[in-house]
Design an enzyme around this catalytic site. Structure first.
Site, short mmCIF file in Angstrom:
data_model
loop_
_atom_site.label_atom_id
_atom_site.label_comp_id
_atom_site.label_asym_id
_atom_site.label_seq_id
_atom_site.Cartn_x
_atom_site.Cartn_y
_atom_site.Cartn_z
N THR A 14 0.83 -1.21 0.00
CA THR A 14 0.00 0.00 0.00
C THR A 14 0.86 1.26 0.00
OG1 THR A 14 -1.45 -1.28 1.40
CG2 THR A 14 -1.94 1.03 1.24
N VAL A 15 1.85 1.31 0.90
CA VAL A 15 2.64 2.53 1.03
C VAL A 15 3.55 2.73 -0.19
CG1 VAL A 15 4.28 3.80 2.47
CG2 VAL A 15 2.55 2.35 3.54
N LYS A 107 9.15 1.22 11.81
CA LYS A 107 9.30 1.56 13.23
C LYS A 107 9.92 0.43 14.03
CE LYS A 107 5.58 1.58 11.87
NZ LYS A 107 4.31 1.80 11.25
N GLY A 136 2.14 7.88 11.06
CA GLY A 136 1.76 7.97 9.64
C GLY A 136 2.00 9.32 9.00
N GLY A 189 -9.69 -4.92 7.90
CA GLY A 189 -8.30 -4.96 7.45
C GLY A 189 -7.38 -4.06 8.25
N GLU A 192 -2.74 -5.61 12.20
CA GLU A 192 -1.47 -6.10 11.66
C GLU A 192 -1.56 -7.62 11.52
OE1 GLU A 192 1.33 -4.23 11.01
OE2 GLU A 192 0.54 -2.33 11.71
N ASP A 203 3.27 -1.91 18.60
CA ASP A 203 3.42 -0.98 17.47
C ASP A 203 3.48 0.47 17.98
OD1 ASP A 203 2.81 -0.14 14.48
OD2 ASP A 203 1.28 0.85 15.70
N LYS A 207 6.77 3.41 18.19
CA LYS A 207 6.72 4.82 17.78
C LYS A 207 7.14 5.72 18.95
CE LYS A 207 2.98 3.48 14.69
NZ LYS A 207 1.53 3.32 14.53
N GLY A 304 -2.41 4.28 6.45
CA GLY A 304 -3.09 4.41 5.17
C GLY A 304 -2.15 4.85 4.08
N1 HSE Z 1 -1.28 -0.72 12.78
C1 HSE Z 1 -0.97 0.66 12.95
C2 HSE Z 1 -2.19 1.39 13.44
C3 HSE Z 1 -0.47 1.33 11.69
O1 HSE Z 1 -3.25 0.80 13.59
O2 HSE Z 1 -2.09 2.57 13.72
C4 HSE Z 1 0.96 1.01 11.44
O3 HSE Z 1 1.79 1.41 12.46
#
Ligand code: HSE
Length: 428
Positions: A14-15, A107, A136, A189, A192, A203, A207, A304
């Site tokens: 996606t990215v 990250k 993001g 979706g 992760e 996650d 960060k 996204g």
């Molecule tokens: N899974 C993360 C979130 C996005 O839901 O914010 C990627 O770091």
């Protein structure tokens, strides 16, 4: 003729496709802003044949990301594969060793190998940029490392996992139990591949530790971050918090105190009418406090295609403009290893207990609080379920160590039918 900046992009999910789209669709604008054209020399991904909706016919293909990272016609290696180790790490190290700039959204890799990679980048005199790795599309690294460079940072807070915020929002607004809200996030979706990365707070903690390094001039230290996921939060907690004027968020807090660096990623209560309390759904928010600026609140999409690609291209454009910055805001060799500390700040706490319905239980609870020097602000006991009485206490401001002592004492009485939970109430 002006020499273009040539990218090698590894990872076309996606990215990655989002980055290709921005580079292609905004070519003229980027050239004007960066003073040179930005082009894509070569790409690499797991499957060459997959239709990604972008035309890659004029772009070289490499099966091996290490080969891509070291190509002569690549100036910037854009790492969008993910994973803390494996091919992402091997290719990033290879790119830096070959004197290429690196832009990454990874990250996990930086949370585990940030110091080594920063040292490698700085000794090769190249950039290693990671704006897309944190929150993001929110340009938070830029704000912290550049705009706020004149501040001593006092605290960084953030809701930085959109999936958790979505789940908690759905529990609150639709009255869904945790399991149903989790299943809904999966169906959409959002989760992760390993959902524990999201709901276990991992996650978001990845960060947070990157922000802490930039904010406090410390070496990235994921191992010392304290994590608690959202799986223990019940719909009753959310309802009770709302009755008290709060919302529950998976909140990251990084602060440097006399005892050392606190890095916690845990569910916490925040006032309903605060910026964090008003944050809905998958949106992210980062709050930075500095000695001169006061409080800065940044809000935006934390994941996204468009938002994350926007952050990647922001980093690429700094390189196109000839800007070189230390990876974590100051020379890697000058980053200090901070002593890990638990929060020393006094705050109010929400304590939820399920107590056996027998004589003396509440007296023992009051005794445990009194013994620890914790004063009760509010206490309520709700309707009984079987032999178990749900009790909620809001304390007056108290240090974390005292709350820990209360929880230990309650456990020792044998009065609790399930383990009590204590959530910090964070005012902002
Ligand atoms: N899974 C993360 C979130 C996005 O839901 O914010 C990627 O770091």
């Amino acid at each position: 003729m002006i020499r273009p900046l040539r990218l090698g992009i590894a990872g076309l999910g996606t990215v990655g496709t989002g980055v290709v789209n921005i580079i292609r669709n905004h070519a003229g604008m980027l050239q004007l802003r960066g003073t040179c054209p930005v082009g894509i020399s070569a790409v690499s991904a797991r499957s060459k044949s997959r239709n990604r909706g972008v035309d890659l016919s004029g772009t070289a293909w490499e099966d091996d990301p290490v080969a891509l990272a070291t190509r002569d016609d690549v100036d910037v290696f854009v790492e969008l594969m993910g994973g803390a180790d494996g091919p992402a790490l091997a290719a990033t190290k290879a790119a830096l060793a070959a004197g290429k700039h690196v832009v990454t959204a990874n990250k996990a890799m930086l949370a585990h190998h940030g110091q080594t990679l920063a040292e490698a980048a700085e000794s090769a005199s190249v950039n290693l940029r990671f704006e897309a790795a944190v929150a993001g599309g929110i340009p938070v690294i830029k704000v912290l490392a550049e705009g706020l460079v004149g501040n001593r940072i006092t605290r960084i807070m953030g809701v930085m996992n959109g999936t958790c915020n979505y789940i908690l929002t759905r529990m609150e607004t639709a009255g869904l139990p945790y399991e149903e809200a989790f299943a809904e996030a999966g169906a959409l979706g959002f989760l992760e591949a390993d959902p524990n990365l999201d709901v276990g707070g991992i996650d978001a903690a990845h960060k947070l530790v990157l922000l802490a390094a930039v904010g406090f001039g410390t070496r990235v230290d994921f191992a010392s971050a304290e994590l608690q996921g959202i799986g223990t939060i019940s719909i009753e907690d959310i309802e009770t918090a709302a009755e008290l004027g709060y919302r529950i968020k998976l909140l990251g807090v990084a602060a440097m105190g006399d005892a050392g660096l606190e890095q916690t990623m845990m569910p916490a209560l925040v006032p309903c009418n605060s910026p964090l309390g008003r944050l809905e759904g998958g949106t992210n928010m980062v709050v930075i406090e500095g000695d001169s600026v006061g409080q800065v609140v940044l809000r935006g999409a934390g994941a996204g295609q468009g938002p994350t690609a926007s952050a990647v291209v922001g980093d690429v454009m700094d390189i196109a403009r000839g800007i070189r910055l230390p990876v974590f805001g100051q020379a890697a060799a000058s980053l200090v290893k901070a002593e890990p500390a638990r929060s020393s700040a006094r705050s109010a706490w929400y304590i939820r207990l399920a107590l056996r319905d027998r004589a003396g239980t509440l007296a023992r609870l009051a005794g445990a609080l009194s013994e620890a020097g914790v004063s009760i602000d509010r206490l309520r006991q709700k309707a009984h379920a079987n032999d178990s009485a749900p009790v909620v206490i809001v304390t007056h401001p108290a240090r974390r160590t005292r709350i820990d002592a209360v929880l230990e004492a309650i456990s020792a009485t044998g009065d609790a039918t399930t383990p009590p939970i204590a959530l910090r109430i964070v005012e902002m």
